[in-house]
Design a protein around this motif. Structure first.
Motif, PDB file in Angstrom:
ATOM      1  N   LYS A 153       0.836  -1.211   0.000  1.00 64.12           N
ATOM      2  CA  LYS A 153       0.000   0.000   0.000  1.00 64.12           C
ATOM      3  C   LYS A 153       0.869   1.259   0.000  1.00 64.12           C
ATOM      4  CE  LYS A 153      -3.841  -2.239  -0.113  1.00 64.12           C
ATOM      5  NZ  LYS A 153      -4.857  -2.407   0.903  1.00 64.12           N
ATOM      6  N   ARG A 154       1.968   1.195   0.731  1.00 72.59           N
ATOM      7  CA  ARG A 154       2.901   2.330   0.717  1.00 72.59           C
ATOM      8  C   ARG A 154       3.480   2.514  -0.672  1.00 72.59           C
ATOM      9  NH1 ARG A 154       6.346   0.982   5.953  1.00 72.59           N
ATOM     10  NH2 ARG A 154       8.007   2.275   5.110  1.00 72.59           N
ATOM     11  N   ASN A 155       3.732   1.380  -1.317  1.00 74.98           N
ATOM     12  CA  ASN A 155       4.272   1.428  -2.666  1.00 74.98           C
ATOM     13  C   ASN A 155       3.263   2.059  -3.641  1.00 74.98           C
ATOM     14  OD1 ASN A 155       6.576   0.940  -4.174  1.00 74.98           O
ATOM     15  ND2 ASN A 155       5.843  -1.044  -4.912  1.00 74.98           N
ATOM     16  N   GLU A 156       1.988   1.802  -3.399  1.00 73.25           N
ATOM     17  CA  GLU A 156       0.951   2.431  -4.229  1.00 73.25           C
ATOM     18  C   GLU A 156       1.006   3.953  -4.076  1.00 73.25           C
ATOM     19  OE1 GLU A 156       0.239  -0.348  -6.113  1.00 73.25           O
ATOM     20  OE2 GLU A 156      -1.786   0.454  -6.247  1.00 73.25           O
ATOM     21  N   ILE A 157       1.178   4.392  -2.837  1.00 77.17           N
ATOM     22  CA  ILE A 157       1.217   5.848  -2.597  1.00 77.17           C
ATOM     23  C   ILE A 157       2.511   6.438  -3.172  1.00 77.17           C
ATOM     24  CG2 ILE A 157       1.030   7.683  -0.854  1.00 77.17           C
ATOM     25  CD1 ILE A 157      -1.507   5.843  -1.291  1.00 77.17           C
ATOM     26  N   LEU A 158       3.587   5.638  -3.120  1.00 78.38           N
ATOM     27  CA  LEU A 158       4.832   6.100  -3.751  1.00 78.38           C
ATOM     28  C   LEU A 158       4.612   6.290  -5.260  1.00 78.38           C
ATOM     29  CD1 LEU A 158       7.882   6.699  -3.803  1.00 78.38           C
ATOM     30  CD2 LEU A 158       8.282   4.248  -4.043  1.00 78.38           C
ATOM     31  N   GLY A 188       1.135  10.125   3.957  1.00 79.00           N
ATOM     32  CA  GLY A 188       1.619  10.265   2.579  1.00 79.00           C
ATOM     33  C   GLY A 188       0.576  10.945   1.707  1.00 79.00           C
ATOM     34  N   VAL A 189      -0.653  10.467   1.830  1.00 73.75           N
ATOM     35  CA  VAL A 189      -1.731  11.047   1.015  1.00 73.75           C
ATOM     36  C   VAL A 189      -1.927  12.522   1.380  1.00 73.75           C
ATOM     37  CG1 VAL A 189      -4.205  10.932   0.487  1.00 73.75           C
ATOM     38  CG2 VAL A 189      -2.869   8.816   0.682  1.00 73.75           C
ATOM     39  N   ASN A 190      -1.879  12.829   2.675  1.00 72.32           N
ATOM     40  CA  ASN A 190      -2.042  14.226   3.098  1.00 72.32           C
ATOM     41  C   ASN A 190      -0.966  15.131   2.514  1.00 72.32           C
ATOM     42  OD1 ASN A 190      -4.420  14.003   4.560  1.00 72.32           O
ATOM     43  ND2 ASN A 190      -3.344  13.269   6.391  1.00 72.32           N
ATOM     44  N   LYS A 191       0.266  14.592   2.430  1.00 71.75           N
ATOM     45  CA  LYS A 191       1.351  15.395   1.866  1.00 71.75           C
ATOM     46  C   LYS A 191       1.146  15.631   0.375  1.00 71.75           C
ATOM     47  CE  LYS A 191       4.724  13.669   5.150  1.00 71.75           C
ATOM     48  NZ  LYS A 191       5.676  12.559   5.329  1.00 71.75           N
ATOM     49  N   LEU A 192       0.476  14.688  -0.283  1.00 75.00           N
ATOM     50  CA  LEU A 192       0.286  14.800  -1.731  1.00 75.00           C
ATOM     51  C   LEU A 192      -0.947  15.640  -2.098  1.00 75.00           C
ATOM     52  CD1 LEU A 192       1.150  11.134  -2.728  1.00 75.00           C
ATOM     53  CD2 LEU A 192       2.552  13.162  -3.101  1.00 75.00           C
ATOM     54  N   ARG A 193      -1.780  15.862  -1.100  1.00 76.39           N
ATOM     55  CA  ARG A 193      -2.994  16.639  -1.311  1.00 76.39           C
ATOM     56  C   ARG A 193      -2.599  18.071  -1.663  1.00 76.39           C
ATOM     57  NH1 ARG A 193      -7.489  16.354   3.483  1.00 76.39           N
ATOM     58  NH2 ARG A 193      -9.060  17.611   2.422  1.00 76.39           N
TER      59      ARG A 193
END
Lengths: 250, 376
Positions: A153-158, A188-193
């Motif tokens: 899942k982390r890899n998906e966000i990467l 991670g998602v919050n940082k990409l928002r």
């Protein structure tokens, strides 16, 4: 409008699952799609990403005003649609960094930007990996092969971080994650928002929404959105259960 | 066209100085004369028609056989010339080379055997590998004929008690070459044999591998990959024979078939009556990339003992839709996505090769065939 879903009817193997779904997503917004099992959440994700076994019966999906349904899945991806999978696939023999560079460069070519060579890409990837706190040793490992559920899942966000989509659909990304992995993924998602992109969180549980605050919550049942509101709707839903919304439609 | 070999054999045998070997060669040639080349009427050659080899004109090209002992000759005598006409013809002309790994020695540097036949020639390498008790070594057997030629090779491997042999066989002949090979392996007590057989080249290739456990505690891997395109034809016939108790065999063969190519996998595993405690695993997976490609796979387990652990299976299919979809959603065009998945399928066999240079070379060959550029 970034994404506009209008009266979408879609299904699989002749069975209609989405029965007139409407959704509007603007840049900068985070939408949560919640619903019980079988409500059509997963079908919506897959139809948006272009999964070949799902068929659109009627309705429109516009992405930046263009007909998304006319595009192949890879074209949608290059246009800026990304889906994080519930069950990411393993690609043996192809390292994470090789895979991501191929994907990155395909998108770069499409948008007339410069491709990155392996060295340049490695620097870029290192920066992105910080977002999900991923050790660079993962770059050399085959894509998702032998990864734990949390690592996948982390890899998906990467991948999302690397590909910088305009619209990211996270399909049950919280499923099967322990609390630490969930926190890392959510952070991670919050940082990409950003004001430049939009995120659709597809989830059964409210848990993920404790970490990622949505702007809008849509409750899906029987292939339609039956209730909509702000983030407080998720709390109410948890307190009252899905039967509450089922009751509301009757 | 078997008479062309008769004339060449008459000349060849005149020069054979070793009396015992001459007798053996004459027996072998008589066997070839009696059987001729196999035809599709023969059950083991049902799918592989070698008429184009049989009707070719071949100039026999043989170098000097290496000096060998009478013990070595005893091993050569065990070679099954009655297997088929190719085996008989191999021993008749066989260019014998002996690799003897002395007792309790471990040789780090692999033995490299490279073969390439010139245009219009037929070559008959015959290798004897004797790993004495407690020894350890690696054999690399590779074929790279570029011209239209006929390679008919044989390798006999004796792995004595507690010895260990790693064997890589890499067949990268050119598109017009014919490649026939026979590998016979015999395993002693607590010995180990690990083989990886890669078939990428040749118009027609056929590999017979015959492995026998002769004492308890042996373990063997007989793995392989065939990756074919154009009108290539590749046939693997394997026999793994558990004649004694408590041995373990693993077999994974994978096939990637494109265009009009054709693959054959026939794998027999015998578990004999007294071979209790046997653990035998066998699988053959095939990926068909074109509607015109075809594979005939027949894994066969014949078990005559109840106290065993055995599993076998074969699959023939296309790429998984879900896997392909995943790659597409990352923006990879369909052809590239398919080729990456195909590479991953094949790479699972290549990755077990313990020698980096061979592994890199094969990875490059596979990627090149798939037109994928993967830079690190």
């Amino acid at each position: 409008m970034l994404l506009e879903v209008k009266d979408l009817h879609a299904g699989i193997e002749g069975k209609e699952i989405l029965k007139g779904l409407n959704l509007q997503v603007k840049k900068g917004e985070v939408h949560a799609i919640m619903g019980p099992n079988g409500s059509g959440k997963s079908t919506l994700s897959k139809v948006l990403a272009g999964h070949p076994t799902y068929e659109v019966i009627s309705g429109d999906v516009l992405f930046e005003g263009k007909n998304l349904l006319e595009l192949e899945p890879d074209e949608r991806a290059r246009e800026g649609v990304f889906m994080a999978f519930q069950y990411p696939v393993e690609v043996p023999g192809v390292s994470n960094s090789q895979f991501l560079r191929l994907a990155y460069n395909q998108k770069a070519i499409h948008h007339g930007r410069e491709e990155l060579d392996p060295l340049e890409f490695n620097d870029y990837l290192k920066e992105k990996a910080k977002i999900v706190d991923m050790d660079p040793q993962f770059f050399k490992r085959s894509v998702n092969e032998g990864f734990s559920g949390g690592e996948k899942k982390r890899n998906e966000i990467l991948q999302m971080a690397v590909l910088e989509p305009k619209l990211a659909i996270l399909d049950e990304t919280d499923s099967g994650l322990d609390i630490d992995a969930l926190r890392i993924v959510a952070e991670g998602v919050n940082k990409l928002r950003s004001p430049e992109n939009a995120i659709i969180l597809v989830t059964h549980y409210r848990r993920l929404l404790n970490y990622i605050q949505p702007d809008f919550v849509h409750v899906l049942d029987g292939g339609k959105i039956v209730k909509e509101g702000g983030k407080e709707l998720a709390l109410e839903l948890e307190a009252k259960g899905y039967d509450w919304v089922k009751g509301a439609t009757n | 066209m078997e008479t062309q070999f008769a004339e060449q054999f008459r000349e060849f045998i005149k020069r054979e100085k070793n009396d015992a070997l001459r007798v053996l060669r004459e027996q072998a040639f008589a066997s070839f004369t009696a059987s001729g080349f196999p035809t599709p009427k023969n059950e083991d050659w049902k799918y592989t028609n070698v008429a184009s080899i049989a009707s070719g004109e071949w100039r026999v090209a043989i170098g000097e056989s290496q000096e060998f002992t009478s013990a070595d000759l005893e091993i050569a005598k065990r070679f099954a010339i009655d297997r088929n006409g190719f085996a008989a013809l191999n021993l008749a002309f066989g260019e014998i080379k002996v690799i003897r790994i002395a007792k309790n020695t471990s040789i780090a540097e692999p033995f490299e055997l490279n073969f390439a036949a010139d245009e219009g020639t037929a070559i008959f390498p015959h290798i004897l590998v004797l790993a004495e008790t407690g020894s350890k070594a690696t054999i690399i057997e590779s074929y790279a004929s570029t011209a239209k030629s006929f390679t008919n090779a044989a390798v006999q491997v004796i792995v004595e008690d507690n010895a260990s042999i790693t064997h890589y066989r890499v067949q990268k002949d050119g598109a017009e070459a014919f490649n026939i090979g026979t590998t016979e392996v015999s395993l002693g007590r607590d010995s180990r044999y690990d083989s990886t057989n890669i078939n990428l080249g040749a118009a027609i290739s056929r590999h017979d591998i015959d492995l026998k456990f002769t004492a308890e505690g042996g373990e063997a891997w007989v793995d392989g990959l065939y990756m074919l395109g154009g009108r290539q034809h590749s046939d693997t016939h394997s026999v793994i024979d558990h004649t004694v108790p408590n041995c373990v065999s693993h077999q994974t063969y994978k096939g990637v078939l494109n265009d009009h190519s054709r693959g054959v996998f026939n794998g027999k595993v015998f578990v004999r009556e007294n071979a209790h405690g046997t653990d035998a695993q066998q699988s053959n997976k095939n990926l068909l990339l074109s509607n015109d490609a075809r594979v005939d796979t027949k894994p066969q387990l014949e078990i005559f003992n109840d106290d065993v652990k055995c599993a076998h299976g074969a699959t023939v299919g296309q790429l998984e839709e879900e896997e392909l979809f995943y790659l597409l959603t990352r923006g990879l065009p369909e052809t590239l996505a398919k080729n990456l998945l195909t590479y991953g399928f094949a790479e699972a066999i290549i990755r077990k090769i313990g020698i980096e240079s061979i592994k890199t070379d094969l990875d490059a060959a596979v990627l090149n065939r798939l037109s994928v550029k993967l830079e690190v």
